[in-house]
Design an enzyme around this catalytic site. Structure first.
Site, mmCIF file in Angstrom:
data_model
loop_
_atom_site.group_PDB
_atom_site.id
_atom_site.type_symbol
_atom_site.label_atom_id
_atom_site.label_comp_id
_atom_site.label_asym_id
_atom_site.label_seq_id
_atom_site.Cartn_x
_atom_site.Cartn_y
_atom_site.Cartn_z
ATOM 1 N N CYS A 116 0.692 -0.786 0.014
ATOM 2 C CA CYS A 116 -0.300 -0.223 -0.110
ATOM 3 C C CYS A 116 0.374 1.499 -0.293
ATOM 4 O O CYS A 116 2.099 0.870 0.599
ATOM 5 C CB CYS A 116 -1.180 -0.149 0.943
ATOM 6 S SG CYS A 116 -2.477 1.224 0.757
ATOM 7 N N ASP A 117 0.390 2.223 -0.353
ATOM 8 C CA ASP A 117 0.802 3.784 -1.341
ATOM 9 C C ASP A 117 2.155 4.162 -0.235
ATOM 10 O O ASP A 117 3.413 3.807 -0.601
ATOM 11 C CB ASP A 117 0.426 4.673 -1.234
ATOM 12 C CG ASP A 117 -0.826 4.360 -1.544
ATOM 13 O OD1 ASP A 117 -1.514 3.120 -2.310
ATOM 14 O OD2 ASP A 117 -1.894 4.977 -2.398
ATOM 15 N N LYS A 118 2.072 3.984 0.811
ATOM 16 C CA LYS A 118 3.767 4.857 1.502
ATOM 17 C C LYS A 118 4.418 3.681 2.145
ATOM 18 O O LYS A 118 5.488 4.447 2.946
ATOM 19 C CB LYS A 118 2.606 5.741 3.305
ATOM 20 C CG LYS A 118 2.387 7.308 2.997
ATOM 21 C CD LYS A 118 1.418 7.328 2.518
ATOM 22 C CE LYS A 118 0.294 6.526 2.661
ATOM 23 N NZ LYS A 118 -0.620 6.312 1.576
ATOM 24 N N SER A 465 -5.175 11.003 -4.149
ATOM 25 C CA SER A 465 -4.701 9.914 -4.280
ATOM 26 C C SER A 465 -4.659 9.958 -5.710
ATOM 27 O O SER A 465 -4.449 10.533 -6.591
ATOM 28 C CB SER A 465 -6.839 9.588 -4.294
ATOM 29 O OG SER A 465 -6.425 7.533 -4.385
HETATM 30 FE FE1 FES Z 1 -3.878 0.658 -0.389
HETATM 31 FE FE2 FES Z 1 -4.792 1.572 -2.687
HETATM 32 S S1 FES Z 1 -3.122 0.184 -2.858
HETATM 33 S S2 FES Z 1 -5.265 1.467 -0.873
#
Ligand code: FES
Length: 549
Positions: A116-118, A465
């Site tokens: 996931c992103d962070k 996002s």
């Molecule tokens: Fe985790 Fe999108 S990759 S919310």
């Protein structure tokens, strides 16, 4: 002297025996395996299984694995809630956690499993600080969902909110889409922030090309994870430590990847933060310059086309992107890749699927230049980030409609108060002001869903996002909390965005701005406690990566 030989470390050995280690295990190099597993999101759900396979690879190559994990915060689950304030802050906490475990245990090498992103920039930041041979394993994208005959992702979910608001979908449709959009474990399924940063890890040289592309639930992933364990031992043997991998040329290649793959605006924050940890000079404007020079050559959602991450993997993955970029002379080849290959070897190893239409050539790209631009001007003297959507070069002038929080703006959109031509300004959502620099997907998604994505500009000191698209301008610096010009905007003020000129201006006479500046007071807000208080006291400007010092 190692823990196995030091007579005074017998008490420490007793705890390692308690975990089932032998004397031989203790004599071997230790490889820390950091996972960012949490059971609160699909994005990182496979990490424990992957860690077991990495550990097998480490053992097979003569090392002793030691696993640990960190927190992680899902953007999708926290979006449009106070919980979103925790999202960017989690990057610092994850980086600090991995760093502290590395310092505490003195691992000889590290593998960081991220999703996931962070989690991706956080791990890279920590590895740069620790500077032991290290490999990043990106756990992989989710498969796209299938709904009414088309592939769908989380992007469709957020835009469906706007479609419901204008009556194109009803609640039953929305609920049905929610059941189909996200079919299983993995990160958000197109070139949103997580996949953007997964590719950054590849192009920085810290992640082996060809591994991150493999979707999270594909059966090939576990074998690739085992290989990563072996690669970590190879990196240890070659002393491929981050200070040798994270060079200015590697950073350049990573920026090129963001441009060429239509990456997320969050990459700007994360690249700046990584550069800082690695001791590399990087101005925010440099990212904009590369994006103007490099076209988008992948037809991925949300900026390059309609394809998903699964399509990219099937087409040939990031290795194929390397082949195209190298052929056009856009990458610097004097870099160290963690698996010991050269970029030319990566390009040669790429397996292009015959007839694929996901990765184009630089000569015939999907878009003439990258998805991001850095603007400056009287509204953003220290810079801001424009996400270039359908319109690559445009000028938008409109009256400001000003909101002091995401929630106020969201309510105005729901009430139909935002109309074509407006410039929506959302402030006090910056790194210190939010605090936490929340993402504005609950604004951009409904704007697009209402058909206003190309006719309403959104300007904010918050961020977006990777799913967001439309005329969106974020990371405005200095932020409103610190009295930046965005704090002085009033309803009806003309605001001009000019992407070709690279400017964002508030068209108000300087004398009037001076009067407003003199009268400005930072708005009162509820007293924060704990980590939010620490963050506000230490976080810097978005134009420097919003890092804490
Ligand atoms: Fe985790 Fe999108 S990759 S919310």
């Amino acid at each position: 002297m190692s823990i196995a030989e030091d007579p005074d470390r017998a008490p420490a050995r007793s705890h390692l025996y308690a975990m089932g280690m032998s004397d031989e295990d203790m004599r071997r190099p230790t490889v820390g395996i950091a996972t960012t597993w949490t059971g609160t999101m699909p994005c990182n759900l496979t990490h424990r299984e992957l860690a077991a396979h990495v550990a097998d690879g480490v053992r097979a190559a003569g090392g002793t694995p030691m696993e640990f994990n960190t927190i992680a915060v899902s953007d999708n689950l926290t979006m449009h809630t106070p919980g979103m304030r925790a999202s960017l802050i989690s990057r610092e906490v994850i980086a600090d956690s991995i760093e502290l475990m590395g310092r505490a245990h003195g691992f000889d090498a590290l593998v960081a499993i991220v999703g996931c992103d962070k989690t991706v920039p956080a791990a890279i930041m920590a590895l740069a600080r620790l500077d032991v041979p290290a490999v990043v394993l990106y756990s992989g994208s989710m498969m796209p969902g299938r709904w009414r005959g088309r592939d769908v992702t989380i992007q469709d979910m957020w835009e469906a909110l706007g479609e419901r608001a204008v009556g194109r979908l009803d609640q039953a449709d929305l609920d049905d889409l929610a059941r189909h959009a996200c079919p299983g474990a993995g990160t958000c399924a197109a070139q949103y922030t997580a996949n953007t940063m997964g590719a950054v890890a590849d192009f920085l040289g810290l992640a082996p090309f060809g591994v991150g592309d493999i979707p999270a639930v594909a059966e090939e992933k576990n074998a690739a994870a085992r290989r990563v364990g072996e690669i970590a031992m190879g990196a240890l043997a070659r002393d491929a430590r981050p200070s040798r991998v994270l060079t200015e040329d590697a950073l350049h290649n990573a920026i090129v990847s963001v441009a060429a793959m239509g990456g997320s605006t969050n990459a700007v924050l994360h690249l700046l933060a990584i550069a800082r940890e690695a001791g590399l000079p990087l101005r925010v404007d440099r990212i904009g310059e590369v994006c103007r020079e490099v076209p988008i050559i992948t037809g991925l959602k949300p900026s390059g086309g309609e394809h998903t991450a699964l399509d990219l993997w099937r087409a040939g993955g990031t290795s194929l992107v390397v082949r195209r970029l190298l052929a056009a002379g856009l990458l610097r080849e004097d870099v160290t890749l963690v698996d010991g290959r050269t970029l030319a070897e990566v390009a040669a190893d790429a397996r292009e699927r015959p007839g694929q239409a996901v990765v184009a050539s630089v000569a015939e790209p999907f878009k003439p230049h990258g998805a991001l631009a850095i603007l400056r001007g009287s509204l953003a003297p220290d810079g801001c980030v424009l996400k270039l959507g359908g319109k690559q070069d445009f000028r938008h002038e409109g009256p400001a409609k000003v909101f002091d929080s995401e929630a106020e703006c969201s309510a105005a959109i729901d009430a139909g108060q935002i109309v074509a031509g407006d410039v929506v300004v959302v402030r006090y959502e910056g790194p210190a002001g939010g605090p936490g620099m929340r993402e504005m997907l609950s604004i951009t998604g409904p704007l697009v869903g209402r058909g206003l994505g190309d006719s309403v500009a959104l300007v904010t000191d918050g961020r977006f996002s990777g799913v967001s698209h439309g005329l969106v301008i974020g990371h405005v610096a200095p932020e409103a909390y610190h009295g930046g010009p965005i704090a002085l905007v009033r309803d009806g003020d003309p605001v001009v965005v000019d992407s070709a000129a690279g400017t964002l201006d508030l068209v108000v006479p300087e004398e009037e701005l001076e009067r407003r500046r003199a009268a400005w007071r930072r708005p009162e807000r509820a007293v924060e406690r704990g980590v939010l208080t620490k963050y506000v006291a230490t976080v810097g400007s978005a134009s420097d990566g919003a890092v804490t010092t």
